[in-house]
Design an enzyme around this catalytic site. Structure first.
Site, short mmCIF file in Angstrom:
data_model
loop_
_atom_site.label_atom_id
_atom_site.label_comp_id
_atom_site.label_asym_id
_atom_site.label_seq_id
_atom_site.Cartn_x
_atom_site.Cartn_y
_atom_site.Cartn_z
N HIS A 67 -3.04 2.78 -7.33
CA HIS A 67 -2.07 2.83 -6.23
C HIS A 67 -1.14 1.62 -6.28
O HIS A 67 0.00 1.70 -5.80
CB HIS A 67 -2.78 2.93 -4.87
CG HIS A 67 -3.36 1.64 -4.38
ND1 HIS A 67 -4.61 1.19 -4.72
CD2 HIS A 67 -2.83 0.69 -3.56
CE1 HIS A 67 -4.84 0.03 -4.12
NE2 HIS A 67 -3.78 -0.29 -3.42
N TYR A 116 -17.71 2.66 5.97
CA TYR A 116 -16.99 3.29 4.87
C TYR A 116 -17.89 4.16 3.99
O TYR A 116 -17.43 5.18 3.45
CB TYR A 116 -16.31 2.24 3.99
CG TYR A 116 -15.42 1.27 4.71
CD1 TYR A 116 -14.69 1.65 5.84
CD2 TYR A 116 -15.30 -0.05 4.28
CE1 TYR A 116 -13.87 0.75 6.51
CE2 TYR A 116 -14.48 -0.96 4.93
CZ TYR A 116 -13.78 -0.55 6.05
OH TYR A 116 -12.97 -1.44 6.70
N THR A 117 -19.15 3.76 3.80
CA THR A 117 -20.06 4.54 2.93
C THR A 117 -21.23 5.11 3.73
O THR A 117 -22.28 5.39 3.15
CB THR A 117 -20.60 3.67 1.78
OG1 THR A 117 -21.42 2.62 2.30
CG2 THR A 117 -19.47 3.07 0.96
N ARG A 137 -18.42 20.89 11.00
CA ARG A 137 -19.52 19.94 10.76
C ARG A 137 -20.69 20.61 10.02
O ARG A 137 -21.84 20.19 10.15
CB ARG A 137 -20.01 19.32 12.07
CG ARG A 137 -18.96 18.54 12.81
CD ARG A 137 -18.65 17.24 12.11
NE ARG A 137 -19.73 16.27 12.23
CZ ARG A 137 -19.70 15.05 11.73
NH1 ARG A 137 -18.63 14.66 11.03
NH2 ARG A 137 -20.70 14.21 11.87
N ASP A 152 -7.42 -12.80 1.21
CA ASP A 152 -6.02 -12.46 1.42
C ASP A 152 -5.83 -11.83 2.79
O ASP A 152 -6.78 -11.41 3.44
CB ASP A 152 -5.51 -11.54 0.30
CG ASP A 152 -6.38 -10.31 0.08
OD1 ASP A 152 -6.74 -9.66 1.07
OD2 ASP A 152 -6.71 -10.00 -1.08
N LYS A 212 -7.24 -8.22 3.68
CA LYS A 212 -8.60 -8.14 4.22
C LYS A 212 -8.65 -8.60 5.66
O LYS A 212 -9.36 -8.02 6.50
CB LYS A 212 -9.55 -8.98 3.37
CG LYS A 212 -9.89 -8.40 2.01
CD LYS A 212 -10.93 -9.24 1.31
CE LYS A 212 -11.20 -8.69 -0.09
NZ LYS A 212 -10.01 -8.79 -0.96
N ASP A 232 -10.80 -2.58 11.74
CA ASP A 232 -11.86 -1.60 11.66
C ASP A 232 -13.08 -1.98 12.50
O ASP A 232 -13.76 -1.11 13.05
CB ASP A 232 -12.26 -1.36 10.20
CG ASP A 232 -11.15 -0.67 9.41
OD1 ASP A 232 -10.23 -0.13 10.06
OD2 ASP A 232 -11.19 -0.70 8.17
N ASP A 238 0.81 -1.23 0.00
CA ASP A 238 0.00 0.00 0.00
C ASP A 238 0.84 1.27 0.00
O ASP A 238 0.31 2.36 0.22
CB ASP A 238 -0.94 0.03 1.21
CG ASP A 238 -2.25 -0.68 0.94
OD1 ASP A 238 -2.54 -0.96 -0.23
OD2 ASP A 238 -2.99 -0.95 1.90
N ARG A 254 -9.16 -19.54 11.72
CA ARG A 254 -9.66 -20.84 11.26
C ARG A 254 -9.23 -21.11 9.82
O ARG A 254 -8.88 -22.24 9.46
CB ARG A 254 -11.19 -20.88 11.36
CG ARG A 254 -11.71 -20.86 12.78
CD ARG A 254 -13.22 -20.91 12.79
NE ARG A 254 -13.74 -22.16 12.26
CZ ARG A 254 -14.02 -23.23 12.99
NH1 ARG A 254 -13.82 -23.19 14.30
NH2 ARG A 254 -14.49 -24.33 12.44
#
Length: 408
Positions: free
Chosen positions: A82, A204-205, A271, A143, A146, A153, A56, A167
């Site tokens: 990226h 995230y969204t 805000r 992977d 993730k 998060d 990254d 597992r």
């Protein structure tokens, strides 16, 4: 392993890279214990771990926001990723600091970084193909990248997480140059993708998150001509200087040319965000042919109102949430094995999976925002008109609150 703490637990891009580095090492060591037939050596372990650490390094300010929202509006069709930038940064770091490292190791690391992107090298040219699926898996999406950010998060946001990557790492095997999983773990794998989708939907969204992101992109766009931000992506020696502090640079600069960008950043600090008007989920039977909704679509749907809407008054967010493979079921691209005595791998089709799992694997959500609070009512009405014109119904579940429409 249930109570272990690994470096990726602290949420920052640097700590994420350390977390992926650590998990990549754990994964390749676990596969190494399978036996000598895989031929995993010290060189393989080093390259996989380095790919985890550096995968990254090519991210720009605010990571995916910079790549997916800002750059497409200023690069005039030029393709940029990226992953490609990470590869350029690796070369730059090695050359700049005269790092003595085997050229073959660098080649392998760069190929692993690109493995899940459209710029991946042909599979036929890769040795030990399964090693390329550990950090960035373009084959089926499982992977260690993730594993790290999902656990990180969920913990950082106080969300429960019933996905147990341990597992999968304990039961994975290589069969036919491919990492496969014990068949009884298919629900664990589904939880991986479902937890990721839930994070996208709730974190995230989130409507407020997207409002802030839209405002940050607008601020970067307004500052781009003066600061020439986009030019940095062509030169690694300049690109490394470009990080999240670009907002502070804009915020404290006295230059008149940056006034509009400064004002937007100040609104974010206070805000005073773009007002979320409403959203709808695209009907399932129309998702396949869906085209992104634009501000022009909403403005052209205005019928009667006391104001005339302009495209620059409206912000549209087209949110795609899936299980990593668009409209496809990711489980169908994964191979399993029955038990540890078996050398046969197989996929599990939909009709052999629990009927409680979803039959649709992608949501498309359209959100509309007003950049000026006094236009919420007019934009909300135009948004409803657009839905009626497009679908013959209003897919949105709730009406825009009258109190929000009347806000001045």
């Amino acid at each position: 392993m249930a109570h272990m703490v690994y470096p990726g637990a602290v949420h920052s891009r640097f700590e994420h890279s350390l977390g992926v580095y650590w998990l990549a090492g754990q994964a390749v060591h676990k596969l190494k214990t399978q036996g000598l037939e895989l031929g995993i050596d010290r060189f393989d372990v080093q390259t996989v771990k380095l790919a985890g650490l550096l995968h990254d390094i090519g991210h720009g300010p605010f990571s995916h926001l910079f790549e997916r929202e800002f750059l497409p509006q200023v690069l005039n069709g030029y393709k940029w990723s990226h992953e490609q930038m990470s590869v350029k940064m690796v070369d730059h770091i090695v050359d700049k600091h005269h790092i003595e490292i085997d050229s073959e190791a660098i080649r392998r690391v760069k190929e692993m970084i690109l493995a899940s992107s459209e710029f991946a090298s042909p599979k036929s040219t890769r040795e030990k193909h399964f090693l390329y699926d550990i950090v960035a898996n373009g084959r089926n999406g499982i992977d260690v990248d993730k594993f790290d950010y999902i656990i990180r998060d969920c913990r950082a946001c106080g969300l429960g997480c019933n996905f147990q990557f341990q597992r999968l790492m304990e039961t994975m095997r290589v069969i036919g140059d491919e990492i496969c999983y014990r068949a009884k773990e298919y629900l664990t794998i589904h939880k991986l993708f479902a937890t990721r989708a839930d994070l996208y939907r709730t974190v995230y969204t989130h409507p407020k998150v997207k409002a802030i992101e839209i405002m940050i992109v607008d601020a970067l766009l307004k500052a781009n001509d003066y600061l020439d931000i986009a030019s940095h992506v062509q030169d690694p020696s300049q690109y490394w200087k470009l990080d999240d502090t670009i907002l502070k640079t804009i915020e404290i600069a006295p230059d008149q040319e940056l006034r509009e960008a400064r004002d937007l950043i100040l609104r974010v600090r206070r805000r005073d965000l773009y007002q979320f008007c409403n959203e709808y989920t695209v009907p399932k039977d129309t998702v396949e042919n869906f085209k992104d909704v634009t501000a022009q679509d909403i403005v052209c749907s205005q019928k009667t109102s006391g104001v005339i809407l302009r495209e620059e008054d409206v912000a549209i967010c087209n949110v795609r949430i899936d299980l990593t493979r668009g409209r496809l079921n990711p489980l169908e691209s994964i191979n399993f094995f029955k038990d540890y005595d078996s050398e046969e791998k197989f996929s599990i089709p939909d009709d052999r999976i629990s009927h409680l799992l979803p039959t649709s694997y992608q949501d498309m959500i359209v959100r509309v925002y007003s950049k000026k609070p006094e236009l919420v009512g007019a934009i909300s009405e135009a948004f409803e008109n657009f839905q009626l014109k497009t679908y013959g119904i209003k897919p949105q579940v709730h009406a825009t609150p009258e109190k929000k429409k009347r806000r001045m």
